[in-house]
Design a protein around this motif. Structure first.
Motif, PDB file in Angstrom:
ATOM      1  N   PRO A   1       0.820  -1.219   0.000  1.00  0.00           N
ATOM      2  CA  PRO A   1       0.000   0.000   0.000  1.00  0.00           C
ATOM      3  C   PRO A   1       0.850   1.263   0.000  1.00  0.00           C
ATOM      4  O   PRO A   1       1.969   1.280   0.520  1.00  0.00           O
ATOM      5  N   ALA A   2       0.295   2.324  -0.580  1.00  0.00           N
ATOM      6  CA  ALA A   2       0.946   3.634  -0.503  1.00  0.00           C
ATOM      7  C   ALA A   2       0.753   4.236   0.882  1.00  0.00           C
ATOM      8  O   ALA A   2       1.592   5.008   1.358  1.00  0.00           O
ATOM      9  N   ALA A   3      -0.340   3.870   1.537  1.00  0.00           N
ATOM     10  CA  ALA A   3      -0.617   4.331   2.903  1.00  0.00           C
ATOM     11  C   ALA A   3      -1.589   3.340   3.530  1.00  0.00           C
ATOM     12  O   ALA A   3      -2.237   2.551   2.857  1.00  0.00           O
ATOM     13  N   GLY A   4      -1.693   3.413   4.847  1.00  0.00           N
ATOM     14  CA  GLY A   4      -2.539   2.486   5.566  1.00  0.00           C
ATOM     15  C   GLY A   4      -1.813   1.173   5.823  1.00  0.00           C
ATOM     16  O   GLY A   4      -0.629   1.013   5.494  1.00  0.00           O
ATOM     17  N   ARG A   5      -2.530   0.213   6.413  1.00  0.00           N
ATOM     18  CA  ARG A   5      -1.885  -1.049   6.750  1.00  0.00           C
ATOM     19  C   ARG A   5      -2.931  -2.154   6.884  1.00  0.00           C
ATOM     20  O   ARG A   5      -4.132  -1.903   6.993  1.00  0.00           O
ATOM     21  N   VAL A   6      -2.417  -3.381   6.856  1.00  0.00           N
ATOM     22  CA  VAL A   6      -3.241  -4.568   7.085  1.00  0.00           C
ATOM     23  C   VAL A   6      -2.730  -5.229   8.352  1.00  0.00           C
ATOM     24  O   VAL A   6      -1.542  -5.552   8.461  1.00  0.00           O
ATOM     25  N   LEU A   7      -3.624  -5.425   9.322  1.00  0.00           N
ATOM     26  CA  LEU A   7      -3.244  -5.989  10.607  1.00  0.00           C
ATOM     27  C   LEU A   7      -3.819  -7.395  10.758  1.00  0.00           C
ATOM     28  O   LEU A   7      -5.005  -7.617  10.507  1.00  0.00           O
ATOM     29  N   LEU A   8      -2.981  -8.318  11.168  1.00  0.00           N
ATOM     30  CA  LEU A   8      -3.380  -9.685  11.462  1.00  0.00           C
ATOM     31  C   LEU A   8      -3.259  -9.871  12.963  1.00  0.00           C
ATOM     32  O   LEU A   8      -2.158  -9.914  13.504  1.00  0.00           O
ATOM     33  N   ASP A   9      -4.412  -9.929  13.637  1.00  0.00           N
ATOM     34  CA  ASP A   9      -4.428  -9.950  15.098  1.00  0.00           C
ATOM     35  C   ASP A   9      -3.548  -8.841  15.682  1.00  0.00           C
ATOM     36  O   ASP A   9      -2.776  -9.058  16.620  1.00  0.00           O
ATOM     37  N   GLY A  10      -3.640  -7.663  15.090  1.00  0.00           N
ATOM     38  CA  GLY A  10      -2.929  -6.493  15.598  1.00  0.00           C
ATOM     39  C   GLY A  10      -1.510  -6.334  15.099  1.00  0.00           C
ATOM     40  O   GLY A  10      -0.869  -5.319  15.373  1.00  0.00           O
ATOM     41  N   ARG A  11      -1.004  -7.292  14.312  1.00  0.00           N
ATOM     42  CA  ARG A  11       0.359  -7.210  13.796  1.00  0.00           C
ATOM     43  C   ARG A  11       0.334  -6.810  12.328  1.00  0.00           C
ATOM     44  O   ARG A  11      -0.436  -7.358  11.541  1.00  0.00           O
ATOM     45  N   ASP A  12       1.200  -5.882  11.968  1.00  0.00           N
ATOM     46  CA  ASP A  12       1.299  -5.454  10.575  1.00  0.00           C
ATOM     47  C   ASP A  12       1.772  -6.635   9.730  1.00  0.00           C
ATOM     48  O   ASP A  12       2.871  -7.164   9.934  1.00  0.00           O
ATOM     49  N   ILE A  13       0.944  -7.056   8.766  1.00  0.00           N
ATOM     50  CA  ILE A  13       1.261  -8.257   8.002  1.00  0.00           C
ATOM     51  C   ILE A  13       2.505  -8.078   7.143  1.00  0.00           C
ATOM     52  O   ILE A  13       3.182  -9.057   6.808  1.00  0.00           O
ATOM     53  N   ARG A  14       2.848  -6.837   6.807  1.00  0.00           N
ATOM     54  CA  ARG A  14       4.060  -6.587   6.012  1.00  0.00           C
ATOM     55  C   ARG A  14       5.319  -6.863   6.816  1.00  0.00           C
ATOM     56  O   ARG A  14       6.389  -7.052   6.234  1.00  0.00           O
ATOM     57  N   LYS A  15       5.210  -6.912   8.148  1.00  0.00           N
ATOM     58  CA  LYS A  15       6.390  -7.128   8.987  1.00  0.00           C
ATOM     59  C   LYS A  15       6.624  -8.609   9.278  1.00  0.00           C
ATOM     60  O   LYS A  15       7.618  -8.964   9.926  1.00  0.00           O
ATOM     61  N   LEU A  16       5.715  -9.480   8.837  1.00  0.00           N
ATOM     62  CA  LEU A  16       5.928 -10.914   8.982  1.00  0.00           C
ATOM     63  C   LEU A  16       6.750 -11.424   7.807  1.00  0.00           C
ATOM     64  O   LEU A  16       6.606 -10.936   6.683  1.00  0.00           O
ATOM     65  N   ASN A  17       7.617 -12.436   8.057  1.00  0.00           N
ATOM     66  CA  ASN A  17       8.328 -12.998   6.919  1.00  0.00           C
ATOM     67  C   ASN A  17       7.343 -13.778   6.049  1.00  0.00           C
ATOM     68  O   ASN A  17       6.282 -14.214   6.519  1.00  0.00           O
ATOM     69  N   PRO A  18       7.652 -13.954   4.759  1.00  0.00           N
ATOM     70  CA  PRO A  18       6.681 -14.564   3.837  1.00  0.00           C
ATOM     71  C   PRO A  18       6.175 -15.924   4.278  1.00  0.00           C
ATOM     72  O   PRO A  18       4.989 -16.230   4.147  1.00  0.00           O
ATOM     73  N   SER A  19       7.057 -16.771   4.818  1.00  0.00           N
ATOM     74  CA  SER A  19       6.645 -18.098   5.222  1.00  0.00           C
ATOM     75  C   SER A  19       5.655 -18.038   6.379  1.00  0.00           C
ATOM     76  O   SER A  19       4.630 -18.743   6.386  1.00  0.00           O
ATOM     77  N   ARG A  20       5.920 -17.191   7.356  1.00  0.00           N
ATOM     78  CA  ARG A  20       5.016 -17.083   8.497  1.00  0.00           C
ATOM     79  C   ARG A  20       3.689 -16.471   8.058  1.00  0.00           C
ATOM     80  O   ARG A  20       2.625 -16.908   8.519  1.00  0.00           O
ATOM     81  N   ALA A  21       3.740 -15.484   7.187  1.00  0.00           N
ATOM     82  CA  ALA A  21       2.498 -14.893   6.695  1.00  0.00           C
ATOM     83  C   ALA A  21       1.655 -15.938   5.961  1.00  0.00           C
ATOM     84  O   ALA A  21       0.428 -15.971   6.103  1.00  0.00           O
ATOM     85  N   ALA A  22       2.330 -16.818   5.190  1.00  0.00           N
ATOM     86  CA  ALA A  22       1.612 -17.834   4.428  1.00  0.00           C
ATOM     87  C   ALA A  22       0.998 -18.904   5.326  1.00  0.00           C
ATOM     88  O   ALA A  22       0.057 -19.588   4.921  1.00  0.00           O
ATOM     89  N   ARG A  23       1.507 -19.063   6.532  1.00  0.00           N
ATOM     90  CA  ARG A  23       0.879 -19.998   7.467  1.00  0.00           C
ATOM     91  C   ARG A  23      -0.430 -19.445   8.006  1.00  0.00           C
ATOM     92  O   ARG A  23      -1.283 -20.208   8.455  1.00  0.00           O
ATOM     93  N   HIS A  24      -0.565 -18.141   7.966  1.00  0.00           N
ATOM     94  CA  HIS A  24      -1.762 -17.503   8.517  1.00  0.00           C
ATOM     95  C   HIS A  24      -2.785 -17.131   7.457  1.00  0.00           C
ATOM     96  O   HIS A  24      -3.989 -17.162   7.721  1.00  0.00           O
ATOM     97  N   VAL A  25      -2.316 -16.751   6.262  1.00  0.00           N
ATOM     98  CA  VAL A  25      -3.214 -16.241   5.224  1.00  0.00           C
ATOM     99  C   VAL A  25      -2.994 -17.031   3.933  1.00  0.00           C
ATOM    100  O   VAL A  25      -1.872 -17.101   3.428  1.00  0.00           O
ATOM    101  N   ALA A  26      -4.066 -17.625   3.417  1.00  0.00           N
ATOM    102  CA  ALA A  26      -4.024 -18.319   2.128  1.00  0.00           C
ATOM    103  C   ALA A  26      -4.936 -17.603   1.157  1.00  0.00           C
ATOM    104  O   ALA A  26      -6.020 -17.142   1.528  1.00  0.00           O
ATOM    105  N   ALA A  27      -4.506 -17.508  -0.095  1.00  0.00           N
ATOM    106  CA  ALA A  27      -5.251 -16.747  -1.093  1.00  0.00           C
ATOM    107  C   ALA A  27      -5.608 -17.607  -2.295  1.00  0.00           C
ATOM    108  O   ALA A  27      -4.842 -18.480  -2.710  1.00  0.00           O
ATOM    109  N   LEU A  28      -6.774 -17.339  -2.834  1.00  0.00           N
ATOM    110  CA  LEU A  28      -7.182 -17.883  -4.125  1.00  0.00           C
ATOM    111  C   LEU A  28      -7.462 -16.681  -5.022  1.00  0.00           C
ATOM    112  O   LEU A  28      -8.565 -16.145  -5.044  1.00  0.00           O
ATOM    113  N   PRO A  29      -6.447 -16.217  -5.758  1.00  0.00           N
ATOM    114  CA  PRO A  29      -6.619 -15.019  -6.588  1.00  0.00           C
ATOM    115  C   PRO A  29      -7.332 -15.338  -7.893  1.00  0.00           C
ATOM    116  O   PRO A  29      -7.520 -16.503  -8.256  1.00  0.00           O
ATOM    117  N   GLN A  30      -7.718 -14.275  -8.612  1.00  0.00           N
ATOM    118  CA  GLN A  30      -8.337 -14.476  -9.916  1.00  0.00           C
ATOM    119  C   GLN A  30      -7.319 -14.941 -10.943  1.00  0.00           C
ATOM    120  O   GLN A  30      -7.620 -15.792 -11.772  1.00  0.00           O
TER     121      GLN A  30
END
Length: 263
Positions: A54-83
């Motif tokens: 994002p250019a501004a704002g943030r996404v919080l996962l249980d209060g933690r900024d998801i951008r500050k998690l390493n990719p592997s840990r983020a992927a354990r919490h969030v799974a995506a099915l994109p278009q």
């Protein structure tokens, strides 16, 4: 887990395509993003699963900024099915679903008994358990959709992010998918073009237009005749579904709403 999008701004080539968006999904809640094409729904989802910064704002996962998690840990919490989904995998169905276990694996480690059980369960949940040995590339569009959903489920995420997951599915499999999501009661953020499916599935809806949230709340509160005309450019009646009691939108396919701008 709780997912919260706070004051999100996303820009492309200096132009804000999402501006000041707030979205919250409480633990176990299914939250839908709806709106015309180009309203910013997919952009919001891509930011949640870290595809966009994002250019501004943030996404919080249980209060933690998801951008500050390493990719592997983020992927354990969030799974995506994109278009936009790869369709040229030279892999079997089972191998594609096994990719969902990657966040839990060390480099070059194989699947253990637990992984195999999780993969089998995911295939069973989407009705593809008998197709594990088939080439993914040989599947129909609807079958591929179900396999990729199984891959997301195999991640065992706390949060599911689904962008138009009913695309390419026939009516039976659409209904089965929606029933599966309801039964899981996993924190879910989903986009759907089918407003009746959204009204049936979602606990809350956020309506976007031109990158801004213009309405939020329970489906029966949000999906009004006036909003449908103003945002979606359609004449419709909203009645009670005779089988489920959910809001049911009956569209007038002969008369578009003159006052709305359809994008």
């Amino acid at each position: 887990m709780r997912i919260a999008v706070e004051d999100l701004v996303v820009s492309f080539s200096g132009r804000a395509v999402v501006c000041g968006v707030d979205v919250v999904a409480e633990p176990g809640e299914i939250v839908g993003l709806v709106g015309p094409n180009g309203s910013g729904k997919t952009t919001v989802l891509r930011t949640i699963y870290r595809h966009l910064r994002p250019a501004a704002g943030r996404v919080l996962l249980d209060g933690r900024d998801i951008r500050k998690l390493n990719p592997s840990r983020a992927a354990r919490h969030v799974a995506a099915l994109p278009q936009e989904r790869g369709t040229d995998f030279e892999l079997s169905v089972r191998e594609v679903v096994a990719m969902g276990r990657t966040p839990y694996k060390r480099a070059f480690s194989g699947d253990d008994t637990s992984d195999r059980d999780i993969i089998a369960t995911a295939l069973e949940q989407v009705g593809m358990v008998d197709h594990g040995g088939r080439p993914f590339s040989a599947l129909s569009g609807g079958e591929r959709q179900r396999v990729l959903l199984a891959r997301a489920l195999a991640q065992q995420p706390d949060v599911l992010v689904l962008d138009e997951p009913t695309n390419h599915l026939d009516m039976r499999h659409q209904i089965e998918l929606l029933a599966l999501l309801r039964a899981q009661r996993r924190t879910t953020v989903i986009t759907l073009h089918d407003l009746n499916a959204a009204a049936s599935l979602c606990d809350r809806l956020h309506v976007l237009r031109d990158g801004v949230v213009v309405a939020s709340g329970a489906p029966r509160v949000v999906l009004t005749v006036d909003l449908l005309a103003e945002v979606f450019g359609v004449h419709a009646a909203v009645v009670e579904h005779p089988l489920t009691g959910d809001p049911l939108i009956a569209f007038d396919h002969n008369t578009p709403a003159e006052s709305a701008t359809i994008s």
